[in-house]
Design an enzyme around this catalytic site. Structure first.
Site, PDB file in Angstrom:
ATOM      1  N   GLU A 167      -2.815 -13.581  -5.234  1.00  0.00           N
ATOM      2  CA  GLU A 167      -2.080 -14.948  -5.076  1.00  0.00           C
ATOM      3  C   GLU A 167      -1.605 -14.871  -3.620  1.00  0.00           C
ATOM      4  O   GLU A 167      -1.513 -15.609  -2.839  1.00  0.00           O
ATOM      5  CB  GLU A 167      -0.870 -14.804  -5.987  1.00  0.00           C
ATOM      6  CG  GLU A 167      -1.400 -15.207  -7.237  1.00  0.00           C
ATOM      7  CD  GLU A 167      -0.472 -14.992  -8.403  1.00  0.00           C
ATOM      8  OE1 GLU A 167      -0.805 -15.750  -9.398  1.00  0.00           O
ATOM      9  OE2 GLU A 167       0.581 -14.812  -8.096  1.00  0.00           O
ATOM     10  N   LYS A 192       5.010  19.316  13.858  1.00  0.00           N
ATOM     11  CA  LYS A 192       3.741  18.685  13.316  1.00  0.00           C
ATOM     12  C   LYS A 192       2.918  18.150  14.724  1.00  0.00           C
ATOM     13  O   LYS A 192       3.849  17.798  15.585  1.00  0.00           O
ATOM     14  CB  LYS A 192       4.066  17.257  12.496  1.00  0.00           C
ATOM     15  CG  LYS A 192       3.001  16.759  11.764  1.00  0.00           C
ATOM     16  CD  LYS A 192       3.797  15.497  11.133  1.00  0.00           C
ATOM     17  CE  LYS A 192       2.574  14.905  10.170  1.00  0.00           C
ATOM     18  NZ  LYS A 192       3.405  14.139   9.331  1.00  0.00           N
ATOM     19  N   ASN A 238       5.002 -27.967  -7.107  1.00  0.00           N
ATOM     20  CA  ASN A 238       5.931 -26.770  -6.556  1.00  0.00           C
ATOM     21  C   ASN A 238       7.290 -27.111  -7.050  1.00  0.00           C
ATOM     22  O   ASN A 238       8.059 -26.198  -7.103  1.00  0.00           O
ATOM     23  CB  ASN A 238       5.894 -27.006  -5.034  1.00  0.00           C
ATOM     24  CG  ASN A 238       4.822 -26.429  -4.239  1.00  0.00           C
ATOM     25  OD1 ASN A 238       4.217 -25.612  -4.986  1.00  0.00           O
ATOM     26  ND2 ASN A 238       4.643 -26.524  -3.303  1.00  0.00           N
ATOM     27  N   CYS A 263       1.367  17.947   6.512  1.00  0.00           N
ATOM     28  CA  CYS A 263       0.669  16.582   5.935  1.00  0.00           C
ATOM     29  C   CYS A 263      -0.512  16.256   6.652  1.00  0.00           C
ATOM     30  O   CYS A 263      -1.375  16.859   6.380  1.00  0.00           O
ATOM     31  CB  CYS A 263       1.910  15.549   6.120  1.00  0.00           C
ATOM     32  SG  CYS A 263       1.404  14.118   4.732  1.00  0.00           S
ATOM     33  N   LYS A 280      -6.271   8.514  -4.945  1.00  0.00           N
ATOM     34  CA  LYS A 280      -6.128   9.470  -3.776  1.00  0.00           C
ATOM     35  C   LYS A 280      -5.976  11.015  -3.960  1.00  0.00           C
ATOM     36  O   LYS A 280      -6.378  11.785  -3.319  1.00  0.00           O
ATOM     37  CB  LYS A 280      -4.930   8.913  -3.129  1.00  0.00           C
ATOM     38  CG  LYS A 280      -4.728   9.741  -1.730  1.00  0.00           C
ATOM     39  CD  LYS A 280      -3.375   9.017  -1.055  1.00  0.00           C
ATOM     40  CE  LYS A 280      -2.969   9.909   0.233  1.00  0.00           C
ATOM     41  NZ  LYS A 280      -1.726   9.270   1.024  1.00  0.00           N
ATOM     42  N   SER A 340       3.061  12.413   1.235  1.00  0.00           N
ATOM     43  CA  SER A 340       1.643  11.845   1.145  1.00  0.00           C
ATOM     44  C   SER A 340       1.919  10.590   0.056  1.00  0.00           C
ATOM     45  O   SER A 340       1.971  11.029  -0.978  1.00  0.00           O
ATOM     46  CB  SER A 340       0.524  12.838   1.046  1.00  0.00           C
ATOM     47  OG  SER A 340      -0.570  12.082   0.766  1.00  0.00           O
ATOM     48  N   GLU A 382       8.321  17.619   3.153  1.00  0.00           N
ATOM     49  CA  GLU A 382       8.311  17.102   4.470  1.00  0.00           C
ATOM     50  C   GLU A 382       9.446  16.273   4.679  1.00  0.00           C
ATOM     51  O   GLU A 382       9.866  15.650   3.824  1.00  0.00           O
ATOM     52  CB  GLU A 382       6.945  16.252   4.734  1.00  0.00           C
ATOM     53  CG  GLU A 382       7.033  15.763   6.238  1.00  0.00           C
ATOM     54  CD  GLU A 382       5.572  14.869   6.646  1.00  0.00           C
ATOM     55  OE1 GLU A 382       5.422  14.475   8.049  1.00  0.00           O
ATOM     56  OE2 GLU A 382       4.875  14.897   5.755  1.00  0.00           O
ATOM     57  N   THR A 425       6.801 -11.615  -9.921  1.00  0.00           N
ATOM     58  CA  THR A 425       5.547 -11.342 -10.543  1.00  0.00           C
ATOM     59  C   THR A 425       4.113 -11.823  -9.603  1.00  0.00           C
ATOM     60  O   THR A 425       3.124 -11.858 -10.481  1.00  0.00           O
ATOM     61  CB  THR A 425       5.467 -12.160 -11.833  1.00  0.00           C
ATOM     62  OG1 THR A 425       5.571 -13.612 -11.553  1.00  0.00           O
ATOM     63  CG2 THR A 425       6.695 -11.980 -12.757  1.00  0.00           C
TER      64      THR A 425
END
Length: 621
Positions: A460, A108, A431, A160, A194, A188, A41, A455
């Site tokens: 988090e 589509k 901090n 799709c 999936k 996709s 696509e 990271t």
């Protein structure tokens, strides 16, 4: 008839790359004497062009490229994707070229508009069973819901999302019209597990509609966040004729197979796929994504603040595994060419190496790490970082940031006229340590023209357990799409199954920010809540879209009521308070079936009432 699919690693606006890949696929199809070749696509411009699809000039440029491609298609049918803009409306189309002539454009009909998709912003749906003519550059063409024919075989399209609409999918209309071949060019996106759903979508359809089904997906990290697995499937009457290896490092993955329409395979029950191992899927996807992000951003390598904890250790191993997998598939010379990490003389020397020696030598050219300790850092995390870096060949630096922390602390103490203490200024003192680490590691990235790897993980991000402009600093945040529990179990799996023995140190540690004095024995889960519970609340709240009251009811019995109420309150309070942080995280890969990135999967207001009334109903406030 010989059918072929080519999964292409395209890039938005990179006309040279995209057309080269298309030409390569067409040349391979002609060499193999293929009858019909399907490309993914939006294969001409790239699927992730976003608001460019609304520009008149952009669709016109795509059409000019189509006319170039048309001339390459002698003796073969090629299905190629591009936007067609008519009267201020853009359609997502597949163009059929037959022997250098444009036969028509299928538009589509169903547009993806959930999760990471916003297709209705750019495209309009085509009305079923309608065909019209349009004029472009002095020529007339057909566009719409077209049935094509080749060698007496009728074929048509599902593009799709069309195939994901169950009882409304176009295949239901194609069957009564005598269609024997359904072609599906797709973009996709990857998500763990999936592929099993998509496999059945295709193979079950070939049985249900008694047809041959050709499915071709986009490949690689196309535009920065979404990853495409490059799946190619050919199925007939429930039989799998061809299925390729997913998540390739190639620019073009071409696959073909012969299918008989005179004597088709008998209709059979569909054989299910073996159970999906998400650990394998995850590392396969993230390594392709890192490889493409590195080369498409034209960067020279990666820089990582390696704390010795779980998150940074996973990111380091992902880079090492990227090197290993890419070299194994495409070879040292192609790897060096695409990453621009070695001179020809260096490649000659590297050819003398193999296995881990070669991997480590290349990692040493691509990954710079640094342990930035403070008085609150433990010997255990230093050993974890140093031994892991050594085991994978990464460059490893070690410096402390206490002097910088003291400098900032004394400035503020002098300004406000009092000392800062852990009793009264806990968050502030935590901090500043995380934030002071950013300038030095950014300097290393600038010095080496490299990408700085952030990271943070999804757990988090959900509760804002990160220092903005500190440990969130980065060019790309590779693991922000997966939760902390997955990170921890994956590291154990990687040590056992991938042979990364350097992970033994981090796998023996409890996750800790190490920002409070060591005597406090700080751990993440004491600051927040058990990670498995955090992940359950997050999923119920924003994937299942349940209210706080429903979340509490579903989790009742897992913890004493008062404790569970405090955890639920903490999650929703921190979630609401920290949306501004999620808005500013570095770009992240979409890896799981959902994420909390407001620029892709989940939008939430920066300012809100913070679920006050809903939490009161649970009896929390």
């Amino acid at each position: 008839m010989k059918l072929a699919g080519a999964a292409l690693n395209q890039t938005p606006l990179d006309w040279e790359n995209n057309l080269n890949n298309i030409k390569t696929a067409i040349e391979q199809a002609k060499e193999q004497k293929v009858d019909i070749l399907c490309l993914p696509e939006m294969s001409i411009p790239g699927y992730g062009c976003e608001d460019l699809f609304l520009s008149e000039w952009f669709s016109a440029e795509c059409f000019e490229k189509l006319l170039e491609i048309k001339e390459w298609c002698e003796g073969v049918i090629v299905c190629v994707g591009l936007p067609i803009r008519l009267n201020g409306i853009t359609y997502n189309t597949a163009c059929v070229i037959k022997n250098k002539e444009i036969v028509g454009f299928t538009a589509k009909q169903f547009l993806a508009n959930d999760g990471v998709h916003y297709e209705t912003r750019w495209f309009s749906s085509w009305v079923a069973n309608t065909v019209q003519e349009f004029e472009m550059l002095g020529q007339s063409y057909q566009i719409g819901d077209i049935i094509y024919e080749h060698q007496g075989v009728k074929f048509a399209f599902e593009i799709c999302e069309d195939a994901w609409r169950n009882e409304n999918r176009p295949a239901y209309r194609h069957k009564p019209k005598g269609v024997q071949l359904i072609i599906n060019p797709s973009a996709s996106h990857f998500a763990m597990s999936k592929t099993d759903v998509r496999y059945h979508l295709v193979v079950d359809a070939s049985k249900q509609f008694e047809c041959t089904y050709l499915y071709v997906n986009l490949l690689g990290n196309e535009a920065g966040k979404m990853i495409y697995d490059g799946e190619i499937l050919i199925a007939q009457n429930g039989n799998v004729v061809l299925r390729n290896q997913l998540l390739s490092f190639k620019s073009v993955d071409f696959e073909c197979a012969e299918v008989s329409f005179d004597s088709p395979l008998p209709v059979v029950d569909v054989t299910p796929l073996p159970p999906v191992d998400e650990n394998i899927e995850f590392i396969s996807a993230i390594t392709v994504a890192l490889f493409d992000y590195l080369r498409k951003s034209r960067s020279r390598g990666f820089v990582l603040s390696l704390s010795g904890g779980a998150d940074s250790s996973l990111v380091a191993v992902a880079v090492a595994e990227m090197v290993h997998r890419a070299v194994e598939e495409i070879g040292l010379e192609e790897f060096a060419r695409k990453t621009n990490c070695c001179t020809p003389n260096e490649v000659s020397d590297l050819k003398l190496l193999s296995g881990k020696e070669l991997r480590n030598a290349l990692v040493g050219k691509l990954l710079v790490t640094a342990y930035q300790g403070t008085v609150n850092s433990s010997d255990n995390t230093f050993q974890s970082a140093q031994e892991l870096a050594k085991s994978i060949g990464a460059v490893f630096y070690n410096w402390t940031i206490d002097e910088e922390v003291r400098s900032y602390q004394s400035k503020i103490e002098n300004a406000i006229g009092r000392r800062l203490t852990w009793e009264h200024d806990d968050i502030t003192l935590q901090n500043i340590q995380a934030r002071v680490r950013a300038p030095g590691i950014w300097m290393m990235a600038n010095l080496t023209n490299s990408l700085l790897l952030a990271t943070s993980n999804r757990s988090e991000a959900s509760v804002g357990y990160a220092t903005m402009d500190g440990d969130t600093a980065g060019s790309i945040s590779p693991i922000a799409g997966v939760d902390k529990a997955f990170v921890r179990q994956w590291l154990v799996w990687a040590q056992q199954h991938l042979g990364y023995d350097g992970l033994q140190y981090v796998n023996n540690l409890q996750p800790s920010a190490e920002l409070r004095p060591l005597a406090n024995t700080q751990t993440d889960e004491e600051d927040l809540m058990p990670y498995p519970l955090l992940n359950q609340i997050e999923r119920m709240a924003f994937y299942d879209r349940l209210s706080p009251q429903q979340v509490f009811a579903n989790l009742r019995g897992t913890y004493p009521d008062d404790q569970l109420k405090s955890f639920v309150q903490r999650f929703y309070t921190l979630w609401s308070r920290n949306q501004w942080k999620r808005e500013r995280y570095a770009p992240a890969f979409h890896l799981d079936d959902y994420n909390v990135d407001p620029r892709s999967w989940l939008r939430f207001p920066i300012l809100s009432g913070g679920f006050k009334e809903e939490l009161t109903e649970v009896g929390i406030r």
